[in-house]
Design a protein around this motif. Structure first.
Motif, PDB file in Angstrom:
ATOM      1  N   TRP A  46      49.290  22.455  63.469  1.00 14.22           N
ATOM      2  CA  TRP A  46      48.891  21.169  62.925  1.00 14.22           C
ATOM      3  C   TRP A  46      48.521  21.299  61.452  1.00 14.22           C
ATOM      4  O   TRP A  46      48.001  22.313  61.010  1.00 14.22           O
ATOM      5  N   ARG A  47      48.790  20.227  60.687  1.00 20.53           N
ATOM      6  CA  ARG A  47      48.354  20.154  59.296  1.00 20.53           C
ATOM      7  C   ARG A  47      47.865  18.740  59.030  1.00 20.53           C
ATOM      8  O   ARG A  47      48.346  17.787  59.631  1.00 20.53           O
ATOM      9  N   GLY A  66      37.079  13.010  54.501  1.00 21.31           N
ATOM     10  CA  GLY A  66      36.866  13.519  55.849  1.00 21.31           C
ATOM     11  C   GLY A  66      36.753  12.447  56.909  1.00 21.31           C
ATOM     12  O   GLY A  66      36.484  12.740  58.057  1.00 21.31           O
ATOM     13  N   GLY A  67      36.958  11.189  56.544  1.00 16.94           N
ATOM     14  CA  GLY A  67      36.816  10.111  57.513  1.00 16.94           C
ATOM     15  C   GLY A  67      38.087   9.791  58.265  1.00 16.94           C
ATOM     16  O   GLY A  67      38.195  10.058  59.448  1.00 16.94           O
ATOM     17  N   ASP A  68      39.049   9.227  57.580  1.00 20.39           N
ATOM     18  CA  ASP A  68      40.279   8.784  58.228  1.00 20.39           C
ATOM     19  C   ASP A  68      41.378   9.820  58.020  1.00 20.39           C
ATOM     20  O   ASP A  68      42.088   9.784  57.014  1.00 20.39           O
ATOM     21  N   CYS A  69      41.495  10.744  58.945  1.00 18.44           N
ATOM     22  CA  CYS A  69      42.445  11.840  58.794  1.00 18.44           C
ATOM     23  C   CYS A  69      43.450  11.859  59.942  1.00 18.44           C
ATOM     24  O   CYS A  69      43.098  11.725  61.099  1.00 18.44           O
ATOM     25  N   VAL A  70      44.682  12.050  59.550  1.00 20.73           N
ATOM     26  CA  VAL A  70      45.769  12.156  60.511  1.00 20.73           C
ATOM     27  C   VAL A  70      46.353  13.547  60.385  1.00 20.73           C
ATOM     28  O   VAL A  70      46.557  14.050  59.285  1.00 20.73           O
ATOM     29  N   GLU A  71      46.615  14.178  61.518  1.00 16.55           N
ATOM     30  CA  GLU A  71      47.266  15.477  61.521  1.00 16.55           C
ATOM     31  C   GLU A  71      48.656  15.331  62.121  1.00 16.55           C
ATOM     32  O   GLU A  71      48.853  14.542  63.045  1.00 16.55           O
ATOM     33  N   VAL A  72      49.587  16.085  61.587  1.00 19.50           N
ATOM     34  CA  VAL A  72      50.949  16.105  62.105  1.00 19.50           C
ATOM     35  C   VAL A  72      51.338  17.548  62.394  1.00 19.50           C
ATOM     36  O   VAL A  72      50.788  18.480  61.805  1.00 19.50           O
ATOM     37  N   ILE A  75      51.656  13.426  66.275  1.00 22.82           N
ATOM     38  CA  ILE A  75      50.583  12.932  65.409  1.00 22.82           C
ATOM     39  C   ILE A  75      49.300  12.857  66.230  1.00 22.82           C
ATOM     40  O   ILE A  75      49.334  12.483  67.401  1.00 22.82           O
ATOM     41  N   ARG A  76      48.172  13.172  65.585  1.00 23.40           N
ATOM     42  CA  ARG A  76      46.873  13.035  66.258  1.00 23.40           C
ATOM     43  C   ARG A  76      45.794  12.727  65.239  1.00 23.40           C
ATOM     44  O   ARG A  76      45.961  12.937  64.035  1.00 23.40           O
ATOM     45  N   ASP A  77      44.680  12.233  65.713  1.00 20.39           N
ATOM     46  CA  ASP A  77      43.501  11.937  64.897  1.00 20.39           C
ATOM     47  C   ASP A  77      42.712  13.237  64.760  1.00 20.39           C
ATOM     48  O   ASP A  77      42.321  13.834  65.763  1.00 20.39           O
ATOM     49  N   SER A  78      42.451  13.662  63.541  1.00 21.63           N
ATOM     50  CA  SER A  78      41.766  14.939  63.343  1.00 21.63           C
ATOM     51  C   SER A  78      40.323  14.926  63.843  1.00 21.63           C
ATOM     52  O   SER A  78      39.764  15.977  64.134  1.00 21.63           O
TER      53      SER A  78
END
Length: 68
Positions: free
Chosen positions: A13-14, A23-29, A39-42
């Motif tokens: 994941w990155r 650091g609030g609204d982060c998406v990881e792929v 895709i996921r919510d960090s």
């Protein structure tokens, strides 16, 4: 596309470069998944859901974000 049965812990994941740097609204792929982009919510990475988006849809989304 279904994410059921995917072991998210084995994916690499990155954090998206377009995510909120605070650091609030982060998406990881995850890269290198055949035919789709996981895709996921960090904030809920270990317990949260994984969404699979087809490659063509992901490319269109990224292009739209870049143009915005």
């Amino acid at each position: 596309m279904s994410a059921a049965g995917i072991d998210a812990s084995i994916l690499s994941w990155r954090k998206s470069t377009y995510s909120d740097g605070g650091g609030g609204d982060c998406v990881e792929v995850a890269d290198h998944f055949p035919g789709a982009v996981p895709i996921r919510d960090s904030k809920a990475s270990s317990a949260g859901p994984v969404i699979l988006v087809g490659n063509a849809a992901w490319s269109a989304f990224v292009q739209h974000v870049r143009e915005a």
